[in-house]
Structure formats: structure tokens, C-alpha cells
Design an enzyme around this catalytic site. Sequence first.
Site, PDB file in Angstrom:
ATOM      1  N   GLY A   1       6.896 -10.934  -5.367  1.00  7.98           N
ATOM      2  CA  GLY A   1       6.319  -9.737  -4.776  1.00  7.98           C
ATOM      3  C   GLY A   1       5.040  -9.315  -5.479  1.00  7.98           C
ATOM      4  O   GLY A   1       4.261 -10.136  -5.964  1.00  7.98           O
ATOM      5  N   SER A   2       4.828  -8.014  -5.570  1.00  7.04           N
ATOM      6  CA  SER A   2       3.532  -7.476  -5.992  1.00  7.04           C
ATOM      7  C   SER A   2       3.200  -7.697  -7.459  1.00  7.04           C
ATOM      8  O   SER A   2       2.070  -7.389  -7.881  1.00  7.04           O
ATOM      9  CB  SER A   2       3.483  -5.973  -5.681  1.00  7.04           C
ATOM     10  OG  SER A   2       3.585  -5.753  -4.294  1.00  7.04           O
ATOM     11  N   THR A   3       4.132  -8.199  -8.257  1.00  9.70           N
ATOM     12  CA  THR A   3       3.778  -8.519  -9.647  1.00  9.70           C
ATOM     13  C   THR A   3       2.758  -9.652  -9.708  1.00  9.70           C
ATOM     14  O   THR A   3       2.169  -9.908 -10.767  1.00  9.70           O
ATOM     15  CB  THR A   3       5.033  -8.919 -10.459  1.00  9.70           C
ATOM     16  OG1 THR A   3       5.736  -9.963  -9.782  1.00  9.70           O
ATOM     17  CG2 THR A   3       5.959  -7.732 -10.641  1.00  9.70           C
TER      18      THR A   3
END
Length: 577
Positions: A300-302
Site C-alpha cells: 500500500g501507501s508505504t
Amino acid sequence: MARARSHRYTESPVLQLAFPAWRSRLAALALLGGFAVLAGRSFYLQVINNDFLQEKGESRYRRELEISASRGRITDRNGDVLAVSTPMRSIWAIPADVKLTPEQSQNLAKMLEMDGRELNRRLAEDKNFVYLKRQIPPDTGERIAALKLPGIHQNKEYRRYYPSGDMTAHIVGFTGVDDKGLEGVELAFQDQLLGRPGFRSVIKDRRGQIVEDVGSVKPPQDGKDITLALDSKIQYLAFSQLKQAVDDNDAKAGGAVVVDARSGEILALANWPTYNPNNRANLSGAQLRNRAVTDTYEPGSTMKPFSAALALEKGKFRFDSVINTAPGKLTIGTATISDSHAHGLLTLAQVIQKSSNVGIAKVAGTFPAEEMWTMFDNLGFGQAPKLGFPGEVGGRLRPWKTWRPIEQATMSYGHGISVSLMQMVRAYTVFARDGELIPLTLLKGDGNPVKGERVFSPQTVREVRAMLEMAVQPGGTAPKAQIPGYRVAGKTGTAHKLEGGVYARKYVASFVGLAPASDPRLIVAVMIDEPSSGKHFGGDVAGPTFANIMSGALRTLGVPQDAALQVAGSNAGKEAL
């Protein structure tokens, strides 16, 4: 007149044959020669070279018995014991020599905690050697030896004991009944930990009983001790906080890793669910899995900070470059990318702070696919971390030539690529080390900073670290990750899970961050699998766990504060999926 009959005796032709005298003399000489050879051989073996007969004679009563060696200890960086071998006994028998009364058989079964029928079955086997019970306490072995049961024998061996139990199970691992490593560090460092057995010579009678100890032939060599980078205090903190997070969020599982940003030492590695290595009865695969190393997930957004760093590095965007994310949707081909909230105009820094999928996808669209793949490859994605840890995986990073535009866009915010938690925490070392990717290690080092491979310039990393600080401040996606007294930089991740090739309404919530942001000392990564208590965003689920682990670890190491004390904001932002 009767005529007298005369009878003449005639000799047999065979008896009439005469043997030459030389043949008899030859036979006599052959016999004498044979006796002479036998006498000479006997003299040679018994007088001149009697080793052969001595060896054959000794083989009937002299034996070499193995002397067990102790396996090396495993300790944490402060010398606290995590695994140690304790002396035990194994009871074995020569079935043909066993002559037990029913009462003796019953007493032996009771001491061995065995069913009497099972004991009798083993003693009736047509074998020269059978184990009755292994790894029994020494005092039980002494009581059995005192009975002097014919045909019943015992050897000394060792059993592994793990004082920290389930807290360090996934990193330390365990051994089998033969004292060989099967999981974790016990398997990874098998050659160093395993001792080399010795031997001693004894004289035995015809029943196999030792009647005299002749002497030691070869002393055993105990295994080498292993000192891990693990800090038991930080490990307990990570383990307890992870367990609490899984319980509070009614999650399926979770993992947490703490790394020293200067040395690459792994100070803590925790997973939930876990198991007790001292009692492994009724274990399931879910308990045994070292999820931080062997499991992969879409991060995801990491992943967004890496695309932002590449944009800065290539000079295509600046910290304050404006990107239009309106109307909160972006269509590429037949697929549409969405933000959870429409943001309109955002700077590159705000794209990371607000975690805009549309914004970072537009940034990624400016790179050639090969350039973006090379960055991911340089960060270690698609490759095993090379810790030497059993089962470590490399995740999934497809060749850039197969990428479609929509796939390049989704990979920029962590979909279409899979990583392990260990890979992710290592990749974030570039943000803690001014652009250097450093190797991670399970072993305690010499305390000096390690050198890494440069991926980004120091200036690029300082700007990205400022963006990551913004993500933790009010207005970002993770104010719950703040720590009073310390500047924190980090990024949330929330990703749908794939089931049967289709994204389901199940999530992986994560947070990766570093502190103090002014001079990063620690990196902490937290992953919570399938939270189902009503919250699923990384800022809400993994952010607070990160804060609790990082706060305690910084104080444990005595890291100076770099910010004024303040109370973290209570309104957590929501990131885009």
C-alpha cells in the site's frame, strides 16, 4: 578216481602297480612346507605383529561410546540467555537381553510415563537396539539405573530450553529431538551451534554391561555460542504491543520489526500468533510462520515515498511542485484510480502527507518503466534480504518490460507488487541513512556504523524525510504515530488483500517510520493482517502500535529527545487506499 582240483590266486592289476619313490617324498615335503607356513604365520601374528589378533580380541569386549557435546548457547546482545542445552537421559534396550518380571516391566513403564503395552511391544521387537524414551530428566534416569534391569541401558544427551518462550520463538526457532536446528536461528546457524561428539573406550561383558572404563579417546567439542543483535527489553515491548494490537483490532495476525539504523542490527522481531518452543504439541502452521520474513503482502501507501524520492532525484519535481489531483480520480486505459477524498491541488510534499493515489500515480507516469523498476530493484524489492534466515522470501517484482501503464501507476502506491515486512524495513534505511541502503543482520556487531549502497542523494532524502514528518503531523494520515519529545517521520499503508486474483474487502494495515527524525536511530515497521473491529486504515490500526514500540525502544536505548513535549493530535487523518 576223482581228479584233484588246484586253485591259483591271481593279484589285482592295480595292486601290481608300483609308485615311484619320488612321489611319496614330494607329498611329504608339501605337508612339511604347509606346516612350516602355518608356523611362520602364527609366529608373525603372535610375536612380531600381534596388532591384528589384539584388535580382533578387543572387539569382543572393548567398545567406543559416544560422549555427547553440548550445543552452543544463544544469547541476546546483553548476554541474556535465549536458548541453552540442559542434560537429559535417553533410555534404550537390547530386546534379546531384556528379562523383566511383570512387576519390573510395570515399574519401568510408570517411570517412563509410557503405556505398559507400548513398552512390551518395543521390547518384543526383533532388533538389536530400540529407544524406549528419549530426553527424560536425569533424576528419572538415575532411578531407572538403580534398578539394574538386564538389557536396559541409557545415554546422556541434551534438550534445548528456551527461557523467553513464545516471546522470541520466531527468531530463535527450535531444535528436534536429535538436537539439530529445525527453525529460526537454530537452523540458520546450525553449523556454529552444533557441537562435535567425543568418544571414550570401555570394556563390556557379554551382556553389554560396562565393567571398566579404559579411558577417553577423543573429548567432545561443545558448539559455539551465538550472540544476537536482539535486545530482550525491546523484543518484549514489540511482542506485547503487537499482541495487544491484534487483540484490539480483532485481527488475523501481525508482525513487527525494530532495526538500528546505524548498524542494521535487528533489535526485535515479533509475530502473532506465536507458539511456545518448549512445548510444541498441537502446533499449527499459522503459529509457526515467521510472517515478518516468510509472508508477503501488498504494502500500500508505504511505497509512495520511494516514487517521490525518484521524482526529486531525477529533477522532474521539487518539494513544492504542484500536482492537480482533482477530481480525486484518474482513468488510465479502462481502469480508474481513486482517492478516498478529493484534494484538488497538492504539492509533492502534500501528496505524501495526504497519501494521494492520484497524485503519486501522476508522478510515476513521468518515469520510464525501466527507471522505476531499477529503483525498486536497488531498494532490494524482488530479492530475499539475505539474512540467512530460513524461508526468507523475495516477494514479487515483475520485469519492467511486462508492465502496463496502469500497473506502473498502481505499483507507485503499493498495489501489484508484494514485499515482506523485513524487506520494507530494510528499504526504509535509505531514509534514515541519507540515501544509503544498508544490509540487516541478526548478529550483534561491533557497534560501528555500517556502510551501505547509495540509492538517493542526501538532499533528496532530507526532503522526503520532511514529507514523512508532515504525514505524522495534524493534517497527515498518522498523527496517532506521534511520540512526545521526539520528531517522528513515517508513512501509513492500507491495502486490500487479494483472494483468488480479486481484491476482497479485507485489508492489511501497516506503518513504517523512523525516529528521531533529526538524526534517525531506529526504524520500526508494523503490519496488522485483516483488522476487523471497524478500523482498517494504517494510521488508526498500526500507527499507535508503532508509537508505543518506538517510544519504549528510544527510552530503552537512552536516545536524546529532539522535540519539545506535546500531546499528539487526536484526529487521525484518513489515507487513500
